[in-house]
Design a protein around this motif. Structure first.
Motif, PDB file in Angstrom:
ATOM      1  N   ARG A   1       0.826  -1.212   0.000  1.00 21.81           N
ATOM      2  CA  ARG A   1       0.000   0.000   0.000  1.00 21.81           C
ATOM      3  C   ARG A   1       0.859   1.260   0.000  1.00 21.81           C
ATOM      4  O   ARG A   1       0.497   2.256  -0.621  1.00 21.81           O
ATOM      5  CB  ARG A   1      -0.945  -0.011   1.204  1.00 21.81           C
ATOM      6  N   LEU A   2       1.978   1.210   0.695  1.00 25.74           N
ATOM      7  CA  LEU A   2       2.866   2.382   0.707  1.00 25.74           C
ATOM      8  C   LEU A   2       3.407   2.631  -0.700  1.00 25.74           C
ATOM      9  O   LEU A   2       3.405   3.763  -1.188  1.00 25.74           O
ATOM     10  CB  LEU A   2       4.025   2.150   1.685  1.00 25.74           C
ATOM     11  N   LEU A   3       3.834   1.558  -1.358  1.00 29.00           N
ATOM     12  CA  LEU A   3       4.392   1.722  -2.705  1.00 29.00           C
ATOM     13  C   LEU A   3       3.308   2.156  -3.684  1.00 29.00           C
ATOM     14  O   LEU A   3       3.511   3.056  -4.505  1.00 29.00           O
ATOM     15  CB  LEU A   3       5.050   0.413  -3.164  1.00 29.00           C
ATOM     16  N   ALA A   4       2.136   1.520  -3.570  1.00 29.26           N
ATOM     17  CA  ALA A   4       1.038   1.893  -4.481  1.00 29.26           C
ATOM     18  C   ALA A   4       0.617   3.345  -4.252  1.00 29.26           C
ATOM     19  O   ALA A   4       0.182   4.031  -5.186  1.00 29.26           O
ATOM     20  CB  ALA A   4      -0.149   0.959  -4.263  1.00 29.26           C
ATOM     21  N   GLY A   5       0.765   3.832  -3.023  1.00 25.42           N
ATOM     22  CA  GLY A   5       0.374   5.213  -2.710  1.00 25.42           C
ATOM     23  C   GLY A   5       1.448   6.231  -3.050  1.00 25.42           C
ATOM     24  O   GLY A   5       1.288   7.407  -2.772  1.00 25.42           O
ATOM     25  N   GLY A   6       2.581   5.764  -3.590  1.00 29.13           N
ATOM     26  CA  GLY A   6       3.580   6.717  -4.078  1.00 29.13           C
ATOM     27  C   GLY A   6       4.889   6.741  -3.300  1.00 29.13           C
ATOM     28  O   GLY A   6       5.769   7.551  -3.618  1.00 29.13           O
TER      29      GLY A   6
END
Ligand code: FAD
Length: 295
Positions: free
Chosen positions: A250-255
């Motif tokens: 989720r952190l990576l998907a959120g940028g």
């Protein structure tokens, strides 16, 4: 999930024995298969691991030929001692540093020449120009000694203005803390990448202890869940892997521009998290679809 444009790094602490160092080299070999940008090695504030940190950096550099970023904590040191260390690293071909204030071990009183990490960053820039890539610490849930969230962010801004290139966060288990923190950093024009620090969950008691000391919150539901496994270490690790894997996703998907792992000198959990990420197309897509709906 495509990780090719995300910066990954792994943190080790310096082992206490020769055997421990050899084991760490094996662990680093396994983790090097994940193509990290660098390995970092912690430094006991006040100099308690000074020699071991240098030995670990030397061994990792020689055996792996990879970029290594020694941590350097300024508390308790005068500028000459710091300069000696910096010169040693330059002689070894090290060109990354994690610049910190550190916390003096209880009983030590001398605070050295520098009070804050921003003073150390300034010093490194003055004496070595742009030679080093300098990382600093950031605290999405606020540093335990920070008077307010705002003063903590201004402290990070000072480190940025003194010349740091990027930051690594204290670990956290609530993704919102990171994203709100990033919004505040953007408002303050802290224009450097800030990499989430990731703590794999391997043992609940140890995690609880660390979190109390460093001010990281273990959410109530997560604590209850981990407590419910009691002595079942395998269940803790299995759930921890799933939970931290999803957090990373989720952190990576959120940028988030990449991740920095507090390995605690183990490879298994990090390898498991990467396996999870490699097979995480579905959830990443779900997050993207939600974002599109919101937009
Ligand atoms: P600083 O950035 O100097 O700030 C410390 C705190 O002081 C902040 O809360 C800030 O808001 C507050 N502050 C700043 N200015 C003022 C002011 N004028 N008045 C009052 N308060 C102020 N520790 C080690 O000993 N060795 C390590 O190798 C190590 N590695 C770390 C790696 C990472 C990625 C992180 C996140 C932490 C690490 N630490 C390490 C822990 C770190 O040293 C501690 O968190 C320490 O308490 C603060 O260091 P800092 O560099 O963040 O300090």
């Amino acid at each position: 999930m495509d990780l090719s444009n995300k910066r990954m790094s792994f943190e080790f602490y310096p082992p206490k024995s020769f055997e421990g160092l050899n084991q760490l080299i094996d662990i680093a070999h396994r983790l090097s298969a994940l193509s990290p940008a660098f390995f970092s090695v912690t430094f006991g504030a006040g100099g308690s691991t000074r020699q071991r940190t240098i030995e670990t950096v030397t061994a990792l550099k020689q055996k792996l030929g990879m970029p290594i970023a020694p941590h350097l904590a300024c508390v308790g040191f005068d500028r000459h001692e710091l300069m000696t260390l910096i010169e040693q690293y330059i002689a070894m071909g090290v060109n990354r540093l994690v610049a910190l204030r550190g916390d003096l071990p209880s009983g030590m009183v001398s605070s050295g020449d520098f009070e804050l990490a921003s003073d150390l960053v300034k010093f490194i820039r003055v004496v070595t120009g742009n030679y080093f890539h300098i990382e600093v610490a950031a605290y999405p849930e606020s540093h335990p000694q920070a008077a307010t969230m705002q003063t903590d962010i201004l402290n990070l801004k000072r480190k940025y203005e003194m010349g740091s290139n990027s930051a690594i966060t204290q670990y956290f288990f609530n993704q919102d803390a990171y994203f709100y923190f990033m919004d505040e950093c953007a408002k303050q024009q802290i224009n450097m990448p800030i990499y989430p620090g990731i703590m794999p969950i391997m043992q609940y008691e140890r995690l609880k202890r660390f979190s109390t000391v460093c001010g990281a919150e273990v959410p109530r539901w997560l604590a209850k869940r981990l407590e419910s496994y009691g002595d079942d270490a395998e269940a803790v690790r299995e759930f921890g892997l799933e939970f931290v894997g999803r957090l990373c996703e989720r952190l990576l998907a959120g940028g988030a521009p990449g991740l920095h792992f507090y390995t605690l000198n183990e490879s298994q959990a990090c390898l498991g998290i990467f396996e999870h990420l490699a097979g995480s197309g579905g959830v990443v897509q779900l997050v993207t679809e939600e974002a599109v709906e919101v937009a």
